[in-house]
Design an enzyme around this catalytic site. Structure first.
Site, PDB file in Angstrom:
ATOM      1  CG  ASP A 127      23.636 -28.363  25.580  1.00  0.00           C
ATOM      2  OD1 ASP A 127      24.271 -29.420  25.533  1.00  0.00           O
ATOM      3  OD2 ASP A 127      22.400 -28.319  25.496  1.00  0.00           O
ATOM      4  CB  THR A 156      28.319 -22.664  28.640  1.00  0.00           C
ATOM      5  OG1 THR A 156      27.151 -22.100  29.235  1.00  0.00           O
ATOM      6  CG2 THR A 156      28.599 -24.004  29.271  1.00  0.00           C
ATOM      7  CG  ASP A 158      24.246 -21.271  31.373  1.00  0.00           C
ATOM      8  OD1 ASP A 158      24.227 -20.252  32.077  1.00  0.00           O
ATOM      9  OD2 ASP A 158      23.666 -21.355  30.279  1.00  0.00           O
ATOM     10  CG  MET A 201      24.064 -15.326  31.730  1.00  0.00           C
ATOM     11  SD  MET A 201      23.041 -15.190  30.264  1.00  0.00           S
ATOM     12  CE  MET A 201      23.731 -16.496  29.249  1.00  0.00           C
ATOM     13  CD  GLU A 273      19.283 -16.634  31.285  1.00  0.00           C
ATOM     14  OE1 GLU A 273      18.980 -15.545  30.787  1.00  0.00           O
ATOM     15  OE2 GLU A 273      20.098 -17.419  30.782  1.00  0.00           O
TER      16      GLU A 273
END
Length: 319
Positions: A127, A156, A158, A201, A273
């Site tokens: 991002d 990513t 994520d 993560m 996290e």
């Protein structure tokens, strides 16, 4: 027909796709040249992300190497290095010695691309990387007639780059995280009343934590256990999944997990996290402690350590 000068860079956190992304891009461009879609081609790599772009640290990939880059598919990390640099944070770029005082990082980056005669640059990142790529693209368009095409690639673990359904690296990270936990969960047999927190993560997105939990439970379904022994599917299952999108009532969770601990002798928690960070930051600010932040303004999670915070709170509640 035309001659194309291509550049690539990787930036941000690591993900299990960076080496492969570079290999595939080199293959794509070299095939375009072989098929006659373009007349000429050069491929340049900027080392260590935007840092390399700002400092002019790069290297050319020789044509005789283009057909050998498949070896990169077997390598983790980034073969050209990463860094976390925000082009719009002028103060940080100056402080780290990437640009001289009184200059604009966006202009320095633009001038480097123009100096290297780059036509297309692929920015491979998450991002933050692609937000900066958009800033650079806009700046080039407004100030240099868009002479360089900036192509952002969503990398990513994520999986939080809207509107992309699945970012590069997210699936592999979930699978490998599940395999990793298969080894970690054996620690549940090392002592009575074991609490295991598996931190994944995910600063603001719980995707990886949830996806890793799903992959792990699918793998757990296929494992066989022997009746009568203390290790079982229940002791190796996941007893809580905490993600940033859902607030945690730590007292109620503590009570629920205590019942599981009393029954099975261990508790396994999957934690993003970024879970509970707002509560931790609020506690720090209330006590007058300085909250560590990076160049992007993000709380430095490794410094405040949510995993340690929750392990202490849960351990207290389960006593």
């Amino acid at each position: 027909m035309s001659n194309i000068n291509v550049a690539m860079m990787t930036s941000g956190g690591l993900a299990p796709c960076l080496s492969s992304s570079i290999a595939y891009l080199i293959h794509y461009w070299s095939e375009a040249k072989k098929s006659g879609q373009i007349d000429g081609l050069t491929i340049r790599m900027y080392r260590n992300g935007y840092k390399g772009l700002l400092t002019g640290d790069s290297f050319m990939v020789p044509e005789d190497v283009w057909d050998k880059v498949d070896a990169l598919h077997e390598l983790g990390g980034s073969p050209i290095g990463n860094s976390r640099v925000k082009l719009t944070n002028v103060k940080d770029c100056v402080a780290r010695g990437f640009v001289p005082e009184g200059t604009s990082p966006l202009e320095v980056a633009s001038q480097q691309l123009l100096k290297d005669k780059i036509n297309v640059i692929h920015t491979i990142g998450g991002d933050d990387t692609n937000t900066q790529a958009a800033e650079l693209s806009h700046y080039l368009l407004e100030n240099h007639n868009g002479k360089v095409i900036v192509v952002g690639m969503p990398k990513t673990v994520d999986n939080d780059v809207y509107p992309i359904k699945q970012t590069f690296g997210a699936k592999t990270a979930a699978v490998q995280g599940a395999i990793f936990f298969e080894n970690v969960v054996s620690e549940s047999t090392s002592n009575p009343r074991m609490l295991i927190i598996h931190e994944c993560m995910g600063r603001e997105s719980g995707y990886l934590t949830a996806a890793t939990a799903l992959e792990y439970r699918e793998r757990l379904k296929n494992k066989e256990f022997v009746d009568g022994f203390c290790t079982s599917k229940e002791t190796r299952d996941i007893h809580a999944v905490w993600v940033p999108e859902v607030s945690i009532d730590i007292v109620k969770e503590g009570q629920r997990l205590k019942e599981i601990m009393d029954k099975y002798g261990n508790v396994n928690v999957f934690l993003s996290e970024g879970s509970g960070v707002h509560d931790i930051v609020a506690e720090m600010e209330a006590s007058g402690a300085e909250v560590p932040r990076d160049a992007f303004g993000h709380v430095q999670l490794d410094k405040i350590n949510p995993g340690v915070y929750f392990s202490r709170r849960i351990a207290q509640l389960m006593c």
